[in-house]
Design a protein around this motif. Structure first.
Motif, PDB file in Angstrom:
ATOM      1  N   ILE A  81      -6.508  13.508  -5.113  1.00 14.39           N
ATOM      2  CA  ILE A  81      -5.284  12.845  -5.558  1.00 14.39           C
ATOM      3  C   ILE A  81      -5.112  11.579  -4.724  1.00 14.39           C
ATOM      4  O   ILE A  81      -5.297  11.600  -3.510  1.00 14.39           O
ATOM      5  CB  ILE A  81      -4.055  13.789  -5.445  1.00 14.39           C
ATOM      6  N   THR A  82      -4.834  10.479  -5.409  1.00 15.39           N
ATOM      7  CA  THR A  82      -4.669   9.210  -4.693  1.00 15.39           C
ATOM      8  C   THR A  82      -3.419   8.505  -5.203  1.00 15.39           C
ATOM      9  O   THR A  82      -2.901   8.862  -6.265  1.00 15.39           O
ATOM     10  CB  THR A  82      -5.874   8.274  -4.940  1.00 15.39           C
ATOM     11  N   VAL A  83      -2.967   7.519  -4.435  1.00 14.16           N
ATOM     12  CA  VAL A  83      -1.776   6.786  -4.855  1.00 14.16           C
ATOM     13  C   VAL A  83      -2.014   5.286  -4.715  1.00 14.16           C
ATOM     14  O   VAL A  83      -2.712   4.838  -3.812  1.00 14.16           O
ATOM     15  CB  VAL A  83      -0.543   7.228  -4.033  1.00 14.16           C
ATOM     16  N   GLU A  84      -1.479   4.561  -5.692  1.00 17.61           N
ATOM     17  CA  GLU A  84      -1.449   3.092  -5.591  1.00 17.61           C
ATOM     18  C   GLU A  84      -0.010   2.715  -5.797  1.00 17.61           C
ATOM     19  O   GLU A  84       0.617   3.194  -6.753  1.00 17.61           O
ATOM     20  CB  GLU A  84      -2.254   2.463  -6.725  1.00 17.61           C
ATOM     21  N   SER A  85       0.513   1.882  -4.905  1.00 17.08           N
ATOM     22  CA  SER A  85       1.933   1.600  -5.039  1.00 17.08           C
ATOM     23  C   SER A  85       2.296   0.276  -4.400  1.00 17.08           C
ATOM     24  O   SER A  85       1.628  -0.185  -3.477  1.00 17.08           O
ATOM     25  CB  SER A  85       2.722   2.732  -4.380  1.00 17.08           C
ATOM     26  N   GLU A  86       3.335  -0.328  -4.913  1.00 18.19           N
ATOM     27  CA  GLU A  86       3.842  -1.571  -4.324  1.00 18.19           C
ATOM     28  C   GLU A  86       5.347  -1.476  -4.303  1.00 18.19           C
ATOM     29  O   GLU A  86       5.963  -1.087  -5.320  1.00 18.19           O
ATOM     30  CB  GLU A  86       3.390  -2.752  -5.182  1.00 18.19           C
ATOM     31  N   ILE A  87       5.921  -1.812  -3.178  1.00 16.37           N
ATOM     32  CA  ILE A  87       7.380  -1.718  -3.037  1.00 16.37           C
ATOM     33  C   ILE A  87       8.057  -2.548  -4.128  1.00 16.37           C
ATOM     34  O   ILE A  87       7.696  -3.698  -4.374  1.00 16.37           O
ATOM     35  CB  ILE A  87       7.803  -2.217  -1.622  1.00 16.37           C
ATOM     36  N   GLY A  88       8.986  -1.910  -4.811  1.00 20.46           N
ATOM     37  CA  GLY A  88       9.779  -2.620  -5.823  1.00 20.46           C
ATOM     38  C   GLY A  88       9.111  -2.720  -7.180  1.00 20.46           C
ATOM     39  O   GLY A  88       9.730  -3.095  -8.167  1.00 20.46           O
ATOM     40  N   LYS A  89       7.799  -2.388  -7.233  1.00 16.03           N
ATOM     41  CA  LYS A  89       7.097  -2.533  -8.521  1.00 16.03           C
ATOM     42  C   LYS A  89       6.793  -1.182  -9.164  1.00 16.03           C
ATOM     43  O   LYS A  89       6.697  -1.072 -10.378  1.00 16.03           O
ATOM     44  CB  LYS A  89       5.786  -3.288  -8.315  1.00 16.03           C
ATOM     45  N   GLY A  90       6.589  -0.175  -8.339  1.00 16.48           N
ATOM     46  CA  GLY A  90       6.303   1.141  -8.890  1.00 16.48           C
ATOM     47  C   GLY A  90       5.091   1.788  -8.271  1.00 16.48           C
ATOM     48  O   GLY A  90       4.438   1.206  -7.396  1.00 16.48           O
ATOM     49  N   SER A  91       4.793   3.005  -8.696  1.00 16.71           N
ATOM     50  CA  SER A  91       3.680   3.757  -8.113  1.00 16.71           C
ATOM     51  C   SER A  91       2.851   4.401  -9.216  1.00 16.71           C
ATOM     52  O   SER A  91       3.364   4.715 -10.293  1.00 16.71           O
ATOM     53  CB  SER A  91       4.200   4.895  -7.225  1.00 16.71           C
ATOM     54  N   THR A  92       1.571   4.596  -8.916  1.00 15.36           N
ATOM     55  CA  THR A  92       0.706   5.344  -9.831  1.00 15.36           C
ATOM     56  C   THR A  92      -0.030   6.396  -9.018  1.00 15.36           C
ATOM     57  O   THR A  92      -0.718   6.076  -8.043  1.00 15.36           O
ATOM     58  CB  THR A  92      -0.324   4.411 -10.507  1.00 15.36           C
ATOM     59  N   PHE A  93       0.142   7.653  -9.401  1.00 17.28           N
ATOM     60  CA  PHE A  93      -0.582   8.751  -8.759  1.00 17.28           C
ATOM     61  C   PHE A  93      -1.733   9.134  -9.683  1.00 17.28           C
ATOM     62  O   PHE A  93      -1.534   9.309 -10.886  1.00 17.28           O
ATOM     63  CB  PHE A  93       0.339   9.953  -8.540  1.00 17.28           C
ATOM     64  N   THR A  94      -2.952   9.221  -9.110  1.00 15.42           N
ATOM     65  CA  THR A  94      -4.121   9.557  -9.932  1.00 15.42           C
ATOM     66  C   THR A  94      -4.750  10.851  -9.423  1.00 15.42           C
ATOM     67  O   THR A  94      -5.115  10.944  -8.254  1.00 15.42           O
ATOM     68  CB  THR A  94      -5.175   8.427  -9.861  1.00 15.42           C
ATOM     69  N   GLY A 142       9.294   2.403 -10.438  1.00 18.26           N
ATOM     70  CA  GLY A 142      10.396   2.670  -9.501  1.00 18.26           C
ATOM     71  C   GLY A 142      10.330   1.908  -8.203  1.00 18.26           C
ATOM     72  O   GLY A 142       9.765   0.806  -8.125  1.00 18.26           O
ATOM     73  N   ILE A 143      10.852   2.548  -7.147  1.00 22.61           N
ATOM     74  CA  ILE A 143      11.059   1.857  -5.869  1.00 22.61           C
ATOM     75  C   ILE A 143       9.751   1.557  -5.119  1.00 22.61           C
ATOM     76  O   ILE A 143       9.719   0.703  -4.251  1.00 22.61           O
ATOM     77  CB  ILE A 143      11.998   2.671  -4.941  1.00 22.61           C
ATOM     78  N   GLY A 144       8.678   2.267  -5.466  1.00 29.36           N
ATOM     79  CA  GLY A 144       7.397   2.036  -4.787  1.00 29.36           C
ATOM     80  C   GLY A 144       7.377   2.654  -3.389  1.00 29.36           C
ATOM     81  O   GLY A 144       8.400   3.112  -2.879  1.00 29.36           O
ATOM     82  N   ILE A 145       6.170   2.659  -2.799  1.00 28.71           N
ATOM     83  CA  ILE A 145       6.016   3.279  -1.458  1.00 28.71           C
ATOM     84  C   ILE A 145       5.410   2.245  -0.523  1.00 28.71           C
ATOM     85  O   ILE A 145       4.421   1.585  -0.880  1.00 28.71           O
ATOM     86  CB  ILE A 145       5.093   4.514  -1.531  1.00 28.71           C
ATOM     87  N   ASP A 146       5.971   2.132   0.636  1.00 29.15           N
ATOM     88  CA  ASP A 146       5.484   1.213   1.654  1.00 29.15           C
ATOM     89  C   ASP A 146       4.012   1.521   1.970  1.00 29.15           C
ATOM     90  O   ASP A 146       3.645   2.692   2.091  1.00 29.15           O
ATOM     91  CB  ASP A 146       6.353   1.433   2.911  1.00 29.15           C
ATOM     92  N   ALA A 147       3.186   0.460   2.111  1.00 30.36           N
ATOM     93  CA  ALA A 147       1.742   0.669   2.346  1.00 30.36           C
ATOM     94  C   ALA A 147       1.501   1.564   3.559  1.00 30.36           C
ATOM     95  O   ALA A 147       0.606   2.408   3.562  1.00 30.36           O
ATOM     96  CB  ALA A 147       1.059  -0.672   2.540  1.00 30.36           C
ATOM     97  N   ALA A 148       2.335   1.402   4.602  1.00 27.44           N
ATOM     98  CA  ALA A 148       2.143   2.183   5.833  1.00 27.44           C
ATOM     99  C   ALA A 148       2.404   3.663   5.597  1.00 27.44           C
ATOM    100  O   ALA A 148       1.870   4.521   6.317  1.00 27.44           O
ATOM    101  CB  ALA A 148       3.071   1.658   6.910  1.00 27.44           C
ATOM    102  N   ASP A 149       3.226   3.983   4.590  1.00 27.79           N
ATOM    103  CA  ASP A 149       3.578   5.387   4.342  1.00 27.79           C
ATOM    104  C   ASP A 149       2.624   6.080   3.368  1.00 27.79           C
ATOM    105  O   ASP A 149       2.625   7.305   3.262  1.00 27.79           O
ATOM    106  CB  ASP A 149       4.995   5.479   3.751  1.00 27.79           C
ATOM    107  N   GLN A 150       1.829   5.261   2.672  1.00 24.09           N
ATOM    108  CA  GLN A 150       1.038   5.856   1.584  1.00 24.09           C
ATOM    109  C   GLN A 150       0.078   6.956   2.027  1.00 24.09           C
ATOM    110  O   GLN A 150      -0.184   7.889   1.286  1.00 24.09           O
ATOM    111  CB  GLN A 150       0.279   4.759   0.837  1.00 24.09           C
ATOM    112  N   SER A 151      -0.436   6.839   3.268  1.00 25.02           N
ATOM    113  CA  SER A 151      -1.369   7.883   3.718  1.00 25.02           C
ATOM    114  C   SER A 151      -0.609   9.107   4.229  1.00 25.02           C
ATOM    115  O   SER A 151      -1.201  10.153   4.460  1.00 25.02           O
ATOM    116  CB  SER A 151      -2.257   7.333   4.827  1.00 25.02           C
TER     117      SER A 151
END
Ligand code: ADP
Length: 461
Positions: free
Chosen positions: A437-450, A390-399
């Protein structure tokens, strides 16, 4: 089935109080150290300057005595002075030596006679500048102290003798006739400094304890009203959410009943209004129940019902219930998991966790997107990964996405429902299972919650 209790809630206050205590004590300690450094330095300067002055006076006085003797006896050289008892021993005077114009020994005396050579060596040939005073340290062997002690009463009390040495030229009829050197024992001053340091450091250790205690009390006092207000507010949110649930469910069933009423059924406008009302009431019910979960989480002790559960089966059920919603948005859901994955956990809450992550993945995916849940397990923990394209999450917002009411990218998220509470609940559920719980994400590429949860569940976490 086992029931376990989870303690939580007051973490923030404890951390803040600890931080405040550390800051307060740091500040108090800084003042303490500064105070001690200032006191010590002042005393050091004052005492040494006093010794300087004493030594200078002594030298001046003795130079005068020698000059006046020369005048009285009308001599213009120092030779032969040796037999005269001219120079009086000042307090703490360790030695004095008088030399002629060539620097040869004329007369002198010292506390420890057998050390004359060594002491004379120190001053021989030295021509002091204006007001110059030297400091020297001499080390005595055991024998030197003993012999010295036997010969005279005032043998030094320690092996190290600190000397302050002054020198002054002697003039007669404006003619340079020789030098006088006086060494003063200032060991006692250094011993005093040592003792002073020990006393001050001991006092500092004592006061450091007092400072920490005072800081703890001050931070407790500072946190008190905030903590009370916060608890009251949490209680209010809990109570209000609880009270709102009943009217909301009454409203929902009333809307259902109205939809089926004659007249309304045939009126498309009334149907539309009721549909809107229903969706808003449902949204509010969702918000209220999320608030209630978090209010309970904050309330301190929460009941956990631990069962042996097959996460694969539970994940299958959640995916099944979400499939119609996902499909209506053109999104496909996949599950990749071993046939059986038995772990201990709170069934209802783990299902809620899966629901939150999958629901978000669908909500923030674009049409035609793919959402996948992967379950796995090793010796120590089991893992759940939820990935989307999906839309992904901005690196600054991930925390910040796990913070309450935080919603990233307002323009996009406004169009999809939500209050920014889902991930806070997900984090809480993970934490009461001792997991992360952690998140890896890139804007426009998608997100993975672990989510990673230990296989063993502690009695209380
Ligand atoms: P909500 O979804 O109700 O807004 P959440 O706490 O579940 O609240 O999520 C917080 C924010 O994190 C969302 O508003 C969104 O910006 C971001 N977010 C969560 N999951 C995803 C995801 N899978 N893809 C992109 N953004 C996400």
């Amino acid at each position: 089935m086992k029931i376990k209790w989870f303690k939580g809630g007051s973490d923030l206050f404890q951390t803040t109080q600890r931080r405040l205590t550390m800051q307060y004590s740091g500040l108090l300690m800084l003042f303490l150290v500064l105070f001690i450094v200032v006191v010590y330095t002042l005393l050091y300067i004052v005492i040494l300057r006093d010794q300087h002055r004493e030594l200078e006076n002594l030298t001046r006085q003795e130079t005068r005595i020698i000059s006046s003797y020369l005048a009285e006896s009308a001599r213009n050289e120092l030779q032969g002075l040796g037999s005269q008892e001219l120079v009086l021993a000042g307090a703490d005077q360790f030695f004095y030596y008088v030399t002629d114009t060539d620097g040869n020994f004329v007369m002198g005396s010292e506390t420890m006679r057998h050390m004359r050579e060594e002491l004379f060596e120190l001053v021989s040939g030295w021509v002091p500048e204006q007001n110059e005073i030297r400091e020297e340290t001499i080390r005595l062997t055991f024998d030197e102290r003993r012999i010295g002690g036997r010969e005279i009463d005032e043998a030094p009390k320690s092996d190290t003798v600190r000397l302050m040495i002054d020198g002054s030229p002697i003039f007669y009829n404006n003619q340079f006739v020789g030098m006088i050197y006086i060494g003063k024992d200032i060991s006692f001053a250094y011993q005093l400094f040592q003792w002073l340091l020990i006393v001050l450091v001991s006092l500092m250790v004592l006061f450091a304890g007092v400072a920490v205690f005072m800081s703890y009390m001050m931070s407790k006092k500072a946190m008190g009203p905030i903590s009370t207000a916060f608890h009251r507010q949490k209680e209010f949110v809990g109570d209000a959410s609880h009270e709102l649930r009943t009217p909301l469910s009454v409203m929902l069933s009333s809307i259902d009943a109205m939809e089926m009423t004659d007249g309304v059924e045939e009126d498309p406008f009334a149907q539309k209004l009721l549909r809107n009302m229903k969706s808003e009431v449902k949204r509010m019910t969702g918000l209220v129940s999320d608030l209630l979960v978090l209010a309970r989480a904050d309330s301190g002790v929460v009941e956990r019902v631990i069962d042996e559960i097959n996460v694969r089966v539970e994940a299958g059920n959640v995916i099944e219930s979400l499939t119609p919603y996902a499909e209506s948005n053109g999104i496909s859901l996949y599950l990749d998991a071993p046939d059986e994955l038995i772990v201990p956990g709170d069934r209802a809450r783990l299902k809620q966790l899966m629901y939150i992550l999958l629901d978000n993945a669908v909500k923030y995916s674009l049409e035609g997107g793919r959402v996948e849940m992967i379950l796995s397990k090793n010796d120590r923990h089991w893992t759940m990964k939820v990935s989307d394209e999906g839309i992904g999450i901005d690196a600054a917002d991930q925390s910040r996405i796990f913070d309450r009411f935080f919603r990233s990218d307002k323009s996009r998220t406004r169009t999809v429902g939500g209050h920014g509470l889902g991930l806070s609940i997900a984090k809480w559920i993970t934490s009461i299972h001792g997991g992360t719980i952690t998140v890896e994400s890139e804007i426009g590429k998608g997100s993975t919650f672990t989510v990673q949860i230990p296989n063993e569940q502690a009695a209380s976490i």
